[in-house]
Design a protein around this motif. Structure first.
Motif, short mmCIF file in Angstrom:
data_model
loop_
_atom_site.label_atom_id
_atom_site.label_comp_id
_atom_site.label_asym_id
_atom_site.label_seq_id
_atom_site.Cartn_x
_atom_site.Cartn_y
_atom_site.Cartn_z
N ASN A 1 2.64 1.67 -3.37
CA ASN A 1 1.71 2.11 -4.41
C ASN A 1 1.32 3.57 -4.25
O ASN A 1 1.19 4.30 -5.24
N GLU A 2 1.14 4.01 -3.01
CA GLU A 2 0.81 5.42 -2.77
C GLU A 2 1.97 6.32 -3.19
O GLU A 2 1.75 7.39 -3.77
N ARG A 3 3.20 5.90 -2.90
CA ARG A 3 4.37 6.71 -3.29
C ARG A 3 4.49 6.79 -4.82
O ARG A 3 4.74 7.86 -5.36
N ARG B 1 0.84 -1.20 0.00
CA ARG B 1 0.00 0.00 0.00
C ARG B 1 0.87 1.25 0.00
O ARG B 1 0.65 2.17 -0.80
#
Length: 159
Positions: free
Chosen positions: A117-119, A114
């Protein structure tokens, strides 16, 4: 034999890959320095395989990650001590041991995924959707070709 233009493009791709790998290594070293108890990248890679592919024997895991069984044994021991992986009897052969991600191992994997993926989404937020998809497609294609290149060079009749 590649043309001069093809070699120039390959040089640019190679230079950018080296730059990317160095940036990633620097980021990993910084993370390790800030989090001394963090799992090493190679060890974490074993957890990723166990979460994604399910339980397997140590030999099969070593083969999957192209590593030496003795190295895998040490790394798995660390993951077991952290409670991220467990050893269980192989139902097909009670003398053999299967390695499996624990619920905590799966949770750690999902949390790391998570955050990653956010980065990446943040880095690419100013890109068009078409460019983001093209990057994903081209990276997948390049990685597949990278993995199979040596096999094609050794066995050119299979291509």
């Amino acid at each position: 034999m590649p043309t001069e233009a093809e070699l120039a493009i390959a040089d640019e791709v190679g230079s950018q890959l080296i730059r990317l790998v160095r940036l990633m290594e620097r980021k990993q070293a910084q993370y390790q320095a800030e989090h001394p108890d963090a799992v090493e990248r190679a060890t974490y890679h074993l957890l990723v395989h166990l979460v994604k592919d399910g339980p397997r024997r140590a030999g099969a895991l070593a083969e999957a990650v192209h590593s030496d069984p003795s190295t895998i044994s040490r790394q798995i021991g660390h993951l077991v001590r952290l409670g991220l992986v467990e050893r269980t009897a192989d139902p097909e052969d009670g003398r053999a041991t299967l390695l499996a991600a624990t619920a905590e191992g799966k949770r750690v994997f999902e949390e790391n995924r998570r955050v990653r993926n956010e980065r990446i989404a943040g880095m690419l937020e100013h890109w068009s959707e078409e460019d983001r998809r093209a990057l994903g497609d081209l990276l997948a294609r390049f990685t597949t070709d990278f993995e199979s290149y040596k096999a094609r060079a050794v066995h050119p009749e299979s291509t």
